[in-house]
Design an enzyme around this catalytic site. Sequence first.
Site, PDB file in Angstrom:
ATOM      1  CB  SER A 195      -0.952   0.010   1.194  1.00  0.00           C
ATOM      2  OG  SER A 195      -0.242  -0.152   2.400  1.00  0.00           O
ATOM      3  CG  HIS A 223      -3.880  -0.732  -2.275  1.00  0.00           C
ATOM      4  ND1 HIS A 223      -4.366   0.555  -2.162  1.00  0.00           N
ATOM      5  CD2 HIS A 223      -3.605  -1.145  -1.015  1.00  0.00           C
ATOM      6  CE1 HIS A 223      -4.362   0.910  -0.886  1.00  0.00           C
ATOM      7  NE2 HIS A 223      -3.906  -0.101  -0.169  1.00  0.00           N
ATOM      8  CE  LYS A 254      -7.395   0.738   0.568  1.00  0.00           C
ATOM      9  NZ  LYS A 254      -8.255   0.445   1.700  1.00  0.00           N
TER      10      LYS A 254
HETATM   11  C1  PLP Z   1      -3.406  -3.291   2.122  1.00  0.00           C
HETATM   12  C2  PLP Z   1      -4.613  -2.851   2.888  1.00  0.00           C
HETATM   13  N1  PLP Z   1      -5.347  -3.757   3.529  1.00  0.00           N
HETATM   14  C3  PLP Z   1      -6.442  -3.416   4.221  1.00  0.00           C
HETATM   15  C4  PLP Z   1      -6.854  -2.118   4.311  1.00  0.00           C
HETATM   16  C5  PLP Z   1      -8.049  -1.771   5.141  1.00  0.00           C
HETATM   17  O1  PLP Z   1      -9.166  -1.627   4.334  1.00  0.00           O
HETATM   18  P1  PLP Z   1     -10.360  -0.683   4.816  1.00  0.00           P
HETATM   19  O2  PLP Z   1      -9.918   0.718   4.530  1.00  0.00           O
HETATM   20  O3  PLP Z   1     -11.532  -1.137   4.005  1.00  0.00           O
HETATM   21  O4  PLP Z   1     -10.534  -0.936   6.271  1.00  0.00           O
HETATM   22  C6  PLP Z   1      -6.128  -1.142   3.643  1.00  0.00           C
HETATM   23  C7  PLP Z   1      -6.575   0.268   3.666  1.00  0.00           C
HETATM   24  O5  PLP Z   1      -6.473   1.170   4.102  1.00  0.00           O
HETATM   25  C8  PLP Z   1      -4.964  -1.496   2.927  1.00  0.00           C
HETATM   26  O6  PLP Z   1      -4.211  -0.573   2.343  1.00  0.00           O
END
Ligand code: PLP
Length: 411
Positions: A195, A223, A254
């Site tokens: 991320s 992502h 996203k």
């Molecule tokens: C790699 C990754 N996993 C999980 C999440 C968490 O997802 P959410 O924003 O739906 O809680 C994020 C986001 O921020 C992320 O970047």
Amino acid sequence: MKKIFSALSMANEQIIELETQLLKRKLRITESPCDIEALVDQRQLHTFCSNDYLGLANHPELIEALAEGARRYGVGSGSSHLISGHNIAHDLLEKKLATFQSEHIPQARALFFSTGYLANLAAITGLIKLAKPGEASIYSAKLNHASIIDGVRLASAQSKASVNLFDHQQLDTLIEALKKDTKPLKLIVIDGVFSMDGDIAPIKALVQIAEEYDALLLVDDAHGFGVLGEQGHGILEQFNIASERIIYVGTLGKAAGVSGAFICAQAPFIEWLIQKGRPYIYSTATPPAIAHALLKSLAIIESDEGKSRRHQLNQLITHWQNAMQFSAWEKVISCTPIQPVILGSNANALAVAKLLDEMGYWIPAIRPPTVPIGSARLRITFSANHSIEDLQALMSALQKIERQVQMESGS
Ligand SMILES: Cc1ncc(COP(=O)(O)O)c(C=O)c1O
């Protein structure tokens, strides 16, 4: 004078400490929809920082679908899924999400969550409970997302699972550790697209390792879902992967432009998580109207419109890659819409983000603990709604800022 009680003075002191280390974060208020322009703290800014990669968060058809979902099902679910909150819209969404991965995971079944954070907590802590306490090992990449880190910590505390961290660009240590591992349950956990760096995990090699050493492989494709693959189905489609060992996590706030997340895996794993995944069981179901809007989003992702949005995104990525020398600042090689510019210290990153803000751009400084100490950065992200001209203009702004910073530091 009234005495400040100790917890409050601790809070005040800790906040001052964060300020001193340039680690205090600040909330900014938008008054506009999520898009490539935003009204932020009453100023109009160009945004290059959201995860709305396909530009769907403000799509008229999704807005209409959400309104229609609310008219049909109301605004709240009223309870958790296992009490009375599980609606036909959730069921339809889960069935559709399973079809996205059905060529990659046999007997694929999906389970919808309100956030990716909860989905990762539920998947990791729940799957580890398949083994007796102390009889499972978790292998997690060092740069995995915080929700995975927290899931791993919780699984380790609850189920006494042993935890091993590995470098995703150096799989030898992972293999060596797995060779010696005699535990009956092994779970490898990886971000599909990292991320903060935007690089893609060596997924093919990891699937082979999972097969060879009898491990499950949890891939968090937060992502990649919507972005990777011809049809936007994500990393498994992009690399043509099929394995019964994969536990796929995708997020829906996203590229899908709405909110929520899901786990997709072989049906027995999903059934187990419905029985034992505490973050699933003990949380109110997402409003069904959201699931209804997400069905529209999935239809767009698979449609020609989705394809042309991914095409536009890829044009932007190629343009950026070809022009990367526009500045001497360190960049990470990434073929996804996440394109970091590494600035090192917190002070540098904050200063550049401030100058960008003054030039009308919203790209916040990302600092530890979100990224390792000394690698504070701008996390630039593209949306399919951006044009090549928008990108050019951003590059010119960054060039000007770089020159200004160099002049001020005398280098
Ligand atoms: C790699 C990754 N996993 C999980 C999440 C968490 O997802 P959410 O924003 O739906 O809680 C994020 C986001 O921020 C992320 O970047």
